[in-house]
Design a protein around this motif. Structure first.
Motif, PDB file in Angstrom:
ATOM      1  N   ILE A  67       0.885  -1.319  -0.015  1.00  0.00           N
ATOM      2  CA  ILE A  67       0.172  -0.191   0.205  1.00  0.00           C
ATOM      3  C   ILE A  67       0.829   1.274   0.165  1.00  0.00           C
ATOM      4  N   LYS A  68       1.843   1.236   0.769  1.00  0.00           N
ATOM      5  CA  LYS A  68       2.810   2.525   0.821  1.00  0.00           C
ATOM      6  C   LYS A  68       3.531   2.661  -0.409  1.00  0.00           C
ATOM      7  N   GLN A  69       3.981   1.567  -1.231  1.00  0.00           N
ATOM      8  CA  GLN A  69       4.578   1.764  -2.525  1.00  0.00           C
ATOM      9  C   GLN A  69       3.619   2.129  -3.477  1.00  0.00           C
ATOM     10  N   GLU A  70       2.428   1.890  -3.567  1.00  0.00           N
ATOM     11  CA  GLU A  70       1.515   2.383  -4.469  1.00  0.00           C
ATOM     12  C   GLU A  70       0.892   3.988  -4.050  1.00  0.00           C
ATOM     13  N   LEU A  71       0.697   4.173  -2.813  1.00  0.00           N
ATOM     14  CA  LEU A  71       0.281   5.681  -2.507  1.00  0.00           C
ATOM     15  C   LEU A  71       1.703   6.335  -2.797  1.00  0.00           C
ATOM     16  N   GLU A  72       2.613   6.060  -2.608  1.00  0.00           N
ATOM     17  CA  GLU A  72       3.931   7.057  -2.899  1.00  0.00           C
ATOM     18  C   GLU A  72       3.876   7.334  -4.329  1.00  0.00           C
ATOM     19  N   ASN A  73       3.347   6.543  -5.317  1.00  0.00           N
ATOM     20  CA  ASN A  73       3.171   6.974  -6.779  1.00  0.00           C
ATOM     21  C   ASN A  73       2.169   8.446  -6.984  1.00  0.00           C
ATOM     22  N   PHE A  74       1.518   8.725  -5.585  1.00  0.00           N
ATOM     23  CA  PHE A  74       0.667   9.833  -5.834  1.00  0.00           C
ATOM     24  C   PHE A  74       1.301  11.273  -4.977  1.00  0.00           C
ATOM     25  N   ARG A  75       2.320  10.752  -4.609  1.00  0.00           N
ATOM     26  CA  ARG A  75       2.925  12.187  -3.722  1.00  0.00           C
ATOM     27  C   ARG A  75       3.424  13.145  -4.405  1.00  0.00           C
ATOM     28  N   THR A  76       3.184  14.366  -4.224  1.00  0.00           N
ATOM     29  CA  THR A  76       3.597  15.642  -4.867  1.00  0.00           C
ATOM     30  C   THR A  76       4.269  16.180  -3.872  1.00  0.00           C
ATOM     31  N   ALA A  77       4.681  17.532  -4.314  1.00  0.00           N
ATOM     32  CA  ALA A  77       5.451  18.525  -3.327  1.00  0.00           C
ATOM     33  C   ALA A  77       4.853  18.826  -2.180  1.00  0.00           C
ATOM     34  N   ASP A  78       3.382  18.661  -2.165  1.00  0.00           N
ATOM     35  CA  ASP A  78       2.517  18.938  -1.052  1.00  0.00           C
ATOM     36  C   ASP A  78       2.100  17.711  -0.296  1.00  0.00           C
ATOM     37  N   GLY A  79       2.651  16.616  -0.674  1.00  0.00           N
ATOM     38  CA  GLY A  79       2.272  15.249   0.194  1.00  0.00           C
ATOM     39  C   GLY A  79       1.408  14.651  -0.736  1.00  0.00           C
ATOM     40  N   ILE A  80       0.683  13.795   0.049  1.00  0.00           N
ATOM     41  CA  ILE A  80      -0.332  12.624  -0.548  1.00  0.00           C
ATOM     42  C   ILE A  80      -1.627  13.326   0.043  1.00  0.00           C
ATOM     43  N   ARG A  81      -2.369  13.871  -1.039  1.00  0.00           N
ATOM     44  CA  ARG A  81      -3.887  14.529  -0.859  1.00  0.00           C
ATOM     45  C   ARG A  81      -4.780  13.265  -0.890  1.00  0.00           C
ATOM     46  N   LEU A  82      -5.713  13.106   0.268  1.00  0.00           N
ATOM     47  CA  LEU A  82      -6.492  12.010   0.192  1.00  0.00           C
ATOM     48  C   LEU A  82      -8.007  12.835   0.232  1.00  0.00           C
ATOM     49  N   GLU A  83      -8.786  12.771  -0.784  1.00  0.00           N
ATOM     50  CA  GLU A  83      -9.911  13.099  -0.977  1.00  0.00           C
ATOM     51  C   GLU A  83     -11.280  12.288  -0.925  1.00  0.00           C
ATOM     52  N   GLY A  84     -12.179  12.257   0.049  1.00  0.00           N
ATOM     53  CA  GLY A  84     -13.103  11.563  -0.086  1.00  0.00           C
ATOM     54  C   GLY A  84     -14.581  12.245   0.470  1.00  0.00           C
ATOM     55  N   ARG A  85     -15.254  11.433   0.932  1.00  0.00           N
ATOM     56  CA  ARG A  85     -16.746  11.940   1.569  1.00  0.00           C
ATOM     57  C   ARG A  85     -16.930  11.418   2.725  1.00  0.00           C
ATOM     58  N   ARG A  86     -17.711  12.103   3.676  1.00  0.00           N
ATOM     59  CA  ARG A  86     -18.301  11.359   4.907  1.00  0.00           C
ATOM     60  C   ARG A  86     -19.676  11.813   5.040  1.00  0.00           C
ATOM     61  N   ILE A  87     -20.479  11.007   5.483  1.00  0.00           N
ATOM     62  CA  ILE A  87     -22.066  11.141   5.726  1.00  0.00           C
ATOM     63  C   ILE A  87     -22.016  11.454   7.061  1.00  0.00           C
ATOM     64  N   VAL A  88     -22.821  12.581   7.430  1.00  0.00           N
ATOM     65  CA  VAL A  88     -23.287  13.266   8.709  1.00  0.00           C
ATOM     66  C   VAL A  88     -24.611  13.060   8.731  1.00  0.00           C
ATOM     67  N   ALA A  89     -24.936  12.467   9.752  1.00  0.00           N
ATOM     68  CA  ALA A  89     -26.634  12.230  10.018  1.00  0.00           C
ATOM     69  C   ALA A  89     -27.136  12.637  11.337  1.00  0.00           C
ATOM     70  N   ILE A  90     -28.099  13.197  11.407  1.00  0.00           N
ATOM     71  CA  ILE A  90     -28.937  13.649  12.879  1.00  0.00           C
ATOM     72  C   ILE A  90     -30.224  12.832  12.579  1.00  0.00           C
ATOM     73  N   ALA A  91     -30.547  12.196  13.684  1.00  0.00           N
ATOM     74  CA  ALA A  91     -31.809  11.444  13.741  1.00  0.00           C
ATOM     75  C   ALA A  91     -32.585  11.554  15.176  1.00  0.00           C
ATOM     76  N   THR A  92     -33.979  11.489  15.246  1.00  0.00           N
ATOM     77  CA  THR A  92     -34.462  11.544  16.722  1.00  0.00           C
ATOM     78  C   THR A  92     -35.055  10.018  16.642  1.00  0.00           C
ATOM     79  N   GLN A  93     -34.990   9.614  18.009  1.00  0.00           N
ATOM     80  CA  GLN A  93     -35.619   8.511  18.436  1.00  0.00           C
ATOM     81  C   GLN A  93     -37.178   8.345  18.474  1.00  0.00           C
ATOM     82  N   LYS A  94     -37.717   7.511  17.524  1.00  0.00           N
ATOM     83  CA  LYS A  94     -39.434   7.574  17.484  1.00  0.00           C
ATOM     84  C   LYS A  94     -39.929   7.082  18.811  1.00  0.00           C
TER      85      LYS A  94
END
Length: 143
Positions: A116-143
């Motif tokens: 995994i390290k070897q593969e990730l290093e292929n994406f390193r730039t002068a700014d490092g390795i940028r990891l972009e994704g998304r997360r889900i944030v939820a708010i719910a009320t118990q019925k």
């Protein structure tokens, strides 16, 4: 979820955040790619990808099915810059409570990390390795 019901009173609010399985970051994509190969793919969790992440519809369904009224669900950008692959993997290990590759035996875990390290290093730039994704944030009320 029964523990949540035990703690919350009817009308109590639940807030949670999880990774979006539809928007994995580069590290998780590389992890999935590496774990799809032998000998790692002999382990069911390796084939599953990110087993604890869900999609927005799945999360809404899970909350509704378990007695919650969904108030709000948002998909949020999740961006991290890491100086190198070691830092990215260390962060992911800490963020997943050691479950990043915890399903693998020790000997295989070390070789998977190296790949995994070897593969990730292929994406390193002068700014490092940028990891972009998304997360889900939820708010719910118990019925």
């Amino acid at each position: 979820m029964w523990q949540i019901h035990r703690i919350l009173r009817p009308g109590g609010r639940l807030g949670l955040a999880t990774g979006s399985k539809e928007h994995p970051n580069r590290l998780l994509q590389v992890r999935r790619q590496v774990l799809s190969k032998a000998p790692y793919n002999a382990f069911p969790e390796s084939r599953a990808g990110s087993p604890h992440w869900v999609s927005v519809p799945e999360l809404v369904w899970l909350l509704d099915r378990n007695g919650f009224s969904v108030e709000k669900v948002e998909l949020k950008e999740n961006v991290f810059n890491h100086p190198d692959a070691d830092d990215a993997i260390d962060f992911s290990q800490a963020s997943s409570f050691g479950n990043f590759l915890g399903h693998l035996p020790d000997a295989l875990r070390e070789s998977a990390i190296a790949e995994i390290k070897q593969e990730l290093e292929n994406f390193r730039t002068a700014d490092g390795i940028r990891l972009e994704g998304r997360r889900i944030v939820a708010i719910a009320t118990q019925k």
